[in-house]
Design a protein around this motif. Sequence first.
Motif, PDB file in Angstrom:
ATOM      1  N   UNK A   1     -16.668 -80.042  41.753  1.00  0.00           N
ATOM      2  CA  UNK A   1     -16.212 -81.437  41.873  1.00  0.00           C
ATOM      3  C   UNK A   1     -15.660 -81.645  43.445  1.00  0.00           C
ATOM      4  N   UNK A   2     -15.071 -80.581  43.950  1.00  0.00           N
ATOM      5  CA  UNK A   2     -14.388 -80.406  45.382  1.00  0.00           C
ATOM      6  C   UNK A   2     -15.420 -80.574  46.016  1.00  0.00           C
ATOM      7  N   UNK A   3     -16.542 -80.055  45.877  1.00  0.00           N
ATOM      8  CA  UNK A   3     -17.943 -79.942  46.829  1.00  0.00           C
ATOM      9  C   UNK A   3     -18.434 -81.546  46.950  1.00  0.00           C
ATOM     10  N   UNK A   4     -18.211 -82.184  45.804  1.00  0.00           N
ATOM     11  CA  UNK A   4     -18.851 -83.455  45.901  1.00  0.00           C
ATOM     12  C   UNK A   4     -17.872 -84.138  46.290  1.00  0.00           C
ATOM     13  N   UNK A   5     -16.627 -84.308  46.220  1.00  0.00           N
ATOM     14  CA  UNK A   5     -15.622 -85.129  47.091  1.00  0.00           C
ATOM     15  C   UNK A   5     -15.703 -84.761  48.307  1.00  0.00           C
ATOM     16  N   UNK A   6     -15.506 -83.467  48.882  1.00  0.00           N
ATOM     17  CA  UNK A   6     -15.470 -83.256  50.378  1.00  0.00           C
ATOM     18  C   UNK A   6     -16.809 -83.599  50.997  1.00  0.00           C
ATOM     19  N   UNK A   7     -17.856 -83.337  50.344  1.00  0.00           N
ATOM     20  CA  UNK A   7     -19.283 -83.986  50.810  1.00  0.00           C
ATOM     21  C   UNK A   7     -19.309 -85.436  51.303  1.00  0.00           C
ATOM     22  N   UNK A   8     -18.695 -86.187  50.254  1.00  0.00           N
ATOM     23  CA  UNK A   8     -18.641 -87.691  50.193  1.00  0.00           C
ATOM     24  C   UNK A   8     -17.698 -88.017  51.448  1.00  0.00           C
ATOM     25  N   UNK A   9     -16.653 -87.208  51.581  1.00  0.00           N
ATOM     26  CA  UNK A   9     -15.737 -87.652  52.535  1.00  0.00           C
ATOM     27  C   UNK A   9     -16.413 -87.464  54.125  1.00  0.00           C
TER      28      UNK A   9
END
Length: 75
Positions: free
Chosen positions: A45-53
């Motif tokens: 989830x952290x990777x998903x959110x950071x990638x989107x940011x």
Amino acid sequence: MTTMGIDPAQLSDEDLVRELRQLHTTRSDTFFHGSDDALAVHTSRMNELESEYLRRNPDREVDPNRLREGARQRS
């Protein structure tokens, strides 16, 4: 691995930042005390959110003190 939660692309900028801050707040506890599954989901989830940011903010402000040259100047 599929994580739970709203697709990061569907979050408003404000919600995305709030979710990232919350995830970073809980990271240490999950890392040190969570199950292997909890850590895997948290990381995903952290990777998903950071990638989107990063996708939304490719020119985000970078603190010069956080760069290698800035670290050399502090030494």
